[in-house]
Every structure is written in structure tokens, then in C-alpha cells.
Design a protein around this motif. Structure first.
Motif, PDB file in Angstrom:
ATOM      1  N   ILE A  43       0.874  -1.177   0.000  1.00  0.00           N
ATOM      2  CA  ILE A  43       0.000   0.000   0.000  1.00  0.00           C
ATOM      3  C   ILE A  43       0.905   1.218   0.000  1.00  0.00           C
ATOM      4  N   SER A  44       0.561   2.189  -0.826  1.00  0.00           N
ATOM      5  CA  SER A  44       1.262   3.467  -0.780  1.00  0.00           C
ATOM      6  C   SER A  44       0.227   4.578  -0.906  1.00  0.00           C
ATOM      7  N   GLY A  45       0.568   5.703  -0.348  1.00  0.00           N
ATOM      8  CA  GLY A  45      -0.335   6.846  -0.355  1.00  0.00           C
ATOM      9  C   GLY A  45      -0.482   7.397   1.052  1.00  0.00           C
ATOM     10  N   GLU A  46      -1.141   8.538   1.139  1.00  0.00           N
ATOM     11  CA  GLU A  46      -1.314   9.208   2.419  1.00  0.00           C
ATOM     12  C   GLU A  46      -2.581   8.722   3.111  1.00  0.00           C
ATOM     13  N   ALA A  47      -2.464   8.410   4.404  1.00  0.00           N
ATOM     14  CA  ALA A  47      -3.594   7.909   5.184  1.00  0.00           C
ATOM     15  C   ALA A  47      -4.444   9.077   5.681  1.00  0.00           C
ATOM     16  N   LYS A  48      -5.288   9.597   4.784  1.00  0.00           N
ATOM     17  CA  LYS A  48      -6.246  10.637   5.175  1.00  0.00           C
ATOM     18  C   LYS A  48      -7.462  10.555   4.249  1.00  0.00           C
ATOM     19  N   VAL A  49      -8.593  10.958   4.769  1.00  0.00           N
ATOM     20  CA  VAL A  49      -9.832  10.896   3.991  1.00  0.00           C
ATOM     21  C   VAL A  49      -9.675  11.712   2.705  1.00  0.00           C
ATOM     22  N   GLY A  50     -10.080  11.107   1.596  1.00  0.00           N
ATOM     23  CA  GLY A  50      -9.983  11.758   0.293  1.00  0.00           C
ATOM     24  C   GLY A  50      -8.741  11.385  -0.479  1.00  0.00           C
ATOM     25  N   SER A  51      -7.737  10.830   0.204  1.00  0.00           N
ATOM     26  CA  SER A  51      -6.491  10.455  -0.476  1.00  0.00           C
ATOM     27  C   SER A  51      -6.674   9.204  -1.310  1.00  0.00           C
ATOM     28  N   LYS A  52      -5.961   9.173  -2.418  1.00  0.00           N
ATOM     29  CA  LYS A  52      -5.959   8.002  -3.281  1.00  0.00           C
ATOM     30  C   LYS A  52      -4.785   7.112  -2.868  1.00  0.00           C
TER      31      LYS A  52
END
Length: 153
Positions: A43-52
């Protein structure tokens, strides 16, 4: 003309004897997934609502694995991480994947992993019991690996 929306949910759970903080820390450490997770291997990406996110998973029924780009829809620390994505294009096969932590007692947590599928291809996919069974086993493999990692400290 109304479009018929088909739905299907798969859910597994396991009790983990560790604090919610410990389990949450493991789930949010995306970079460590390849070291412990047999199902969701990256998994990669930012852990926040709205992030892909970019999620590579290897369900039992898929030899090569599959990469999805879901968007985080709900994030409540130590309680829930949910993302939603689509296979190929929205409406064909959409999936909402959730990790839920329910406190039973201070050091006893029920971890629930579920997927809510929707889309026009649901009747064809659910006709193949092996895909559903394989997904359940893949969830179970991840749940067991998370339990092992969380309880080892």
C-alpha cells in the motif's frame, strides 16, 4: 429505465489480544505490509480521507495479483479505515474495503475485515463460489498474520 444495482458483502473477523493502538500502528504502517501481509502486499499513499491509495493485493484466486487505486472514504484512528475503488470502471465492480477494530476489553480487540461489492457484474462473480471462498481465505490469512504480529511484542 432504472439500472439495477447488485450488492454482495464478505466479512471475516478475529480476536486479537493486543491494544487497539498496537493494531492500528501496524495497519497504518503501509511500508511494512510486504514484510507481514500475505494478502495486501503493498500500500502506498497518504492515510487521510480523500487520499488516493495504490494497493497491490494477491487474493488466492488471482495468480498475478491485482493493483487498485481506491480512495479513502473513512478514517477514524484506532477504529476504522475504509477505502472505495473500482475494477476497470465505476459501476462494473466497485468495492468498499474496511478494517474495523472493536474493543472487547482493553487488550482484546475484534478485528473485522470486510468488502462490500456492488455493480452490474455481481451476479456473474457470485456465481463463482471459488472466488468468494478464495477471498474469504485471503482475508483470513491476513487476519491471522495481523494477529501474530500484534500479539508478538
Amino acid at each position: 429505465m432504472a439500472i439495477v444495482q447488485f450488492k454482495k458483502e464478505i466479512s471475516t473477523e478475529i480476536e486479537i489480544f493486543a491494544p487497539a493502538e498496537r493494531i492500528w500502528e501496524i495497519l497504518m504502517d503501509f511500508a511494512a505490509y510486504p514484510k507481514w501481509n500475505p494478502y495486501i502486499q503493498e500500500i502506498s499513499g497518504e492515510a487521510k480521507v480523500g487520499s488516493k491509495l495504490k494497493v497491490y493485493m494477491k487474493p488466492e484466486w488471482e495468480k498475478k495479483g491485482v493493483t487498485l487505486n481506491p480512495r479513502i472514504t473513512r478514517l477514524e484512528p484506532r477504529k476504522e479505515l475504509t477505502w472505495k475503488g473500482s475494477f476497470f470502471f465505476p459501476g462494473l465492480l466497485d468495492g468498499e474495503h474496511s478494517f474495523l477494530l472493536e474493543e472487547i476489553s482493553g487488550r482484546r480487540i475484534r478485528f473485522i475485515q470486510k468488502e462490500s461489492f456492488s455493480g452490474i457484474s455481481i451476479p456473474f462473480i457470485t456465481a463463482s463460489w471459488s472466488i468468494e471462498k478464495g477471498t474469504m481465505r485471503s482475508f483470513g490469512d491476513m487476519n491471522s498474520a495481523l494477529k501474530k504480529k500484534a500479539e508478538k511484542f
